[in-house]
Motif scaffolding. Structure first.
Motif, PDB file in Angstrom:
ATOM      1  N   PHE A  31       0.839  -1.202   0.000  1.00  0.00           N
ATOM      2  CA  PHE A  31       0.000   0.000   0.000  1.00  0.00           C
ATOM      3  C   PHE A  31       0.873   1.251   0.000  1.00  0.00           C
ATOM      4  N   LEU A  32       1.896   1.251   0.854  1.00  0.00           N
ATOM      5  CA  LEU A  32       2.754   2.445   0.946  1.00  0.00           C
ATOM      6  C   LEU A  32       3.489   2.715  -0.366  1.00  0.00           C
ATOM      7  N   SER A  33       3.991   1.663  -1.019  1.00  0.00           N
ATOM      8  CA  SER A  33       4.706   1.913  -2.272  1.00  0.00           C
ATOM      9  C   SER A  33       3.728   2.301  -3.383  1.00  0.00           C
ATOM     10  N   ASN A  34       2.533   1.681  -3.373  1.00  0.00           N
ATOM     11  CA  ASN A  34       1.526   2.079  -4.372  1.00  0.00           C
ATOM     12  C   ASN A  34       1.067   3.520  -4.156  1.00  0.00           C
ATOM     13  N   LEU A  35       0.967   3.897  -2.883  1.00  0.00           N
ATOM     14  CA  LEU A  35       0.548   5.260  -2.557  1.00  0.00           C
ATOM     15  C   LEU A  35       1.622   6.266  -2.984  1.00  0.00           C
ATOM     16  N   ALA A  36       2.887   5.894  -2.786  1.00  0.00           N
ATOM     17  CA  ALA A  36       3.986   6.779  -3.187  1.00  0.00           C
ATOM     18  C   ALA A  36       3.970   6.973  -4.711  1.00  0.00           C
ATOM     19  N   GLU A  37       3.666   5.899  -5.435  1.00  0.00           N
ATOM     20  CA  GLU A  37       3.605   6.012  -6.898  1.00  0.00           C
ATOM     21  C   GLU A  37       2.449   6.919  -7.323  1.00  0.00           C
ATOM     22  N   LEU A  38       1.325   6.753  -6.631  1.00  0.00           N
ATOM     23  CA  LEU A  38       0.161   7.598  -6.927  1.00  0.00           C
ATOM     24  C   LEU A  38       0.477   9.061  -6.621  1.00  0.00           C
ATOM     25  N   SER A  39       1.137   9.291  -5.511  1.00  0.00           N
ATOM     26  CA  SER A  39       1.475  10.651  -5.114  1.00  0.00           C
ATOM     27  C   SER A  39       2.406  11.304  -6.142  1.00  0.00           C
ATOM     28  N   ALA A  40       3.349  10.513  -6.670  1.00  0.00           N
ATOM     29  CA  ALA A  40       4.277  11.050  -7.678  1.00  0.00           C
ATOM     30  C   ALA A  40       3.529  11.424  -8.962  1.00  0.00           C
ATOM     31  N   LEU A  41       2.586  10.591  -9.376  1.00  0.00           N
ATOM     32  CA  LEU A  41       1.786  10.909 -10.571  1.00  0.00           C
ATOM     33  C   LEU A  41       0.961  12.169 -10.345  1.00  0.00           C
ATOM     34  N   LEU A  42       0.346  12.253  -9.154  1.00  0.00           N
ATOM     35  CA  LEU A  42      -0.472  13.429  -8.837  1.00  0.00           C
ATOM     36  C   LEU A  42       0.362  14.700  -8.812  1.00  0.00           C
ATOM     37  N   GLY A  43       1.594  14.559  -8.354  1.00  0.00           N
ATOM     38  CA  GLY A  43       2.470  15.727  -8.277  1.00  0.00           C
ATOM     39  C   GLY A  43       2.705  16.379  -9.625  1.00  0.00           C
ATOM     40  N   ASP A  44       2.570  15.590 -10.706  1.00  0.00           N
ATOM     41  CA  ASP A  44       2.835  16.113 -12.054  1.00  0.00           C
ATOM     42  C   ASP A  44       1.610  16.723 -12.726  1.00  0.00           C
ATOM     43  N   ASP A  49      -3.652  19.667 -18.138  1.00  0.00           N
ATOM     44  CA  ASP A  49      -3.821  18.234 -18.445  1.00  0.00           C
ATOM     45  C   ASP A  49      -5.283  17.826 -18.431  1.00  0.00           C
ATOM     46  N   LEU A  50      -6.109  18.625 -17.757  1.00  0.00           N
ATOM     47  CA  LEU A  50      -7.536  18.305 -17.641  1.00  0.00           C
ATOM     48  C   LEU A  50      -8.374  19.296 -18.463  1.00  0.00           C
ATOM     49  N   ASN A  51      -7.708  20.065 -19.324  1.00  0.00           N
ATOM     50  CA  ASN A  51      -8.377  21.088 -20.158  1.00  0.00           C
ATOM     51  C   ASN A  51      -9.134  22.108 -19.303  1.00  0.00           C
ATOM     52  N   ILE A  52      -8.601  22.357 -18.134  1.00  0.00           N
ATOM     53  CA  ILE A  52      -9.240  23.324 -17.226  1.00  0.00           C
ATOM     54  C   ILE A  52      -8.457  24.631 -17.248  1.00  0.00           C
ATOM     55  N   THR A  53      -9.196  25.729 -17.423  1.00  0.00           N
ATOM     56  CA  THR A  53      -8.561  27.049 -17.463  1.00  0.00           C
ATOM     57  C   THR A  53      -8.957  27.831 -16.228  1.00  0.00           C
ATOM     58  N   MET A 107      -6.588  12.140  -1.182  1.00  0.00           N
ATOM     59  CA  MET A 107      -5.428  12.869  -1.713  1.00  0.00           C
ATOM     60  C   MET A 107      -5.957  14.080  -2.474  1.00  0.00           C
ATOM     61  N   LEU A 108      -5.295  15.187  -2.281  1.00  0.00           N
ATOM     62  CA  LEU A 108      -5.773  16.459  -2.824  1.00  0.00           C
ATOM     63  C   LEU A 108      -4.589  17.151  -3.498  1.00  0.00           C
ATOM     64  N   LYS A 109      -4.745  17.497  -4.769  1.00  0.00           N
ATOM     65  CA  LYS A 109      -3.647  18.153  -5.495  1.00  0.00           C
ATOM     66  C   LYS A 109      -4.169  19.436  -6.127  1.00  0.00           C
ATOM     67  N   VAL A 110      -3.570  20.560  -5.766  1.00  0.00           N
ATOM     68  CA  VAL A 110      -4.015  21.849  -6.300  1.00  0.00           C
ATOM     69  C   VAL A 110      -3.668  21.940  -7.794  1.00  0.00           C
ATOM     70  N   GLN A 162      -0.127  24.802  -7.173  1.00  0.00           N
ATOM     71  CA  GLN A 162       0.080  23.712  -8.140  1.00  0.00           C
ATOM     72  C   GLN A 162       1.488  23.111  -8.025  1.00  0.00           C
ATOM     73  N   GLN A 163       2.410  23.866  -7.430  1.00  0.00           N
ATOM     74  CA  GLN A 163       3.779  23.347  -7.263  1.00  0.00           C
ATOM     75  C   GLN A 163       3.888  22.404  -6.064  1.00  0.00           C
ATOM     76  N   SER A 164       2.894  22.419  -5.193  1.00  0.00           N
ATOM     77  CA  SER A 164       3.003  21.658  -3.939  1.00  0.00           C
ATOM     78  C   SER A 164       2.731  20.178  -4.166  1.00  0.00           C
TER      79      SER A 164
END
Ligand SMILES: [Fe+2]
Length: 251
Positions: A31-44, A49-53, A107-110, A162-164
């Motif tokens: 779980f922890l390694s899967n979560l770390a991978e998810l967090s890295a993807l979210l960080g980018d 990427d979502l066509n949101i302005t 998980m929340l990503k600005v 968005q940088q966080s």
């Protein structure tokens, strides 16, 4: 150039990884390694990427028309039994009131703008009642019955852009939070696992901070212990919806 549809979009990768991570969330190490991978993807991920302005800052609700526009809108992206994912867009000056996520991870990503997130943990045991009246006095509301209040510790208060890195919550840590849009409108991508489901004990409850209290407070660690009152959803807060404009996500 035609788009290369053979490559999954970043939001599709995030959804796939969220499903993997949270489907096996009782499997400690994985779980922890899967979560770390998810967090890295979210960080980018970024709004583009979502066509949101990002809207212009003037959309603060101070317009002359007396329309009651929702202070917050939600763009639904996808939901499975394991997790839900969508984007919350906050108008300028808006707060999502203090609320909980019972038994859930999040998980929340600005995506744009800046938010302040204050995270709390509920603490065991009731607040100390007044020995004579059996009630708990609140700084603003006089007295309230003791079963309407609980103790909580303020664990963190920080500003996110968005940088966080993503802000993470779990069933036992940082499970309550308040989110304030600072300096203009803001939006964040939100993953909740499992999704809210009132029929399965996962309804959203709102709270108001009654007062600070020193009981159980670990002031050496900088934690602040507060007394929370559960309240109905505040009248000035509600969530509208709008279509999600980004790449299709399939699960
Ligand atoms: Fe939340």
């Amino acid at each position: 150039m035609p788009r290369d549809n053979s490559k999954p979009s970043l939001i599709q990768k995030i959804a796939t990884q969220a499903q993997i991570a949270f489907k096996n969330c009782n499997d400690g190490k994985d779980f922890l390694s899967n979560l770390a991978e998810l967090s890295a993807l979210l960080g980018d991920i970024r709004a583009a990427d979502l066509n949101i302005t990002p809207p212009k800052k003037k959309s603060s609700g101070s317009g002359t028309r007396a329309r009651r526009r929702a202070p917050v809108t939600y763009m639904h992206i996808c939901e499975t039994r394991t997790f839900s994912m969508g984007v919350f867009a906050l108008r300028s000056g808006v707060s999502i009131p203090l609320h909980d996520h019972p038994g859930m991870n999040g998980m929340l990503k600005v995506l744009y703008g800046k938010v302040r997130i204050r995270c709390f943990d509920k603490l065991d045991g009731p607040p100390e009642p007044d020995p004579e009246s059996g009630t708990v006095s609140g700084a603003e509301s006089g007295t309230v019955p003791k079963d309407a209040v609980c103790l909580a510790a303020l664990r963190s208060s920080g500003e996110f852009t968005q940088q966080s890195a993503p802000c993470v919550l779990s069933p036992s840590e940082d499970n309550l939070h308040q989110i304030d849009a600072l300096d203009g409108p803001a939006a964040f991508l939100d993953i909740l696992a499992p999704p809210y489901d009132p029929d399965d004990g996962r309804d959203c409850h709102y709270y108001r901070v009654l007062r600070k209290t020193s009981k159980n407070g670990d002031e050496k660690k900088g934690d602040e212990t507060v007394c929370l009152l559960e309240i109905p959803q505040p009248e000035d807060f509600w969530c509208g919806s709008e279509p999600y404009p980004g790449p299709k996500v399939t699960m």
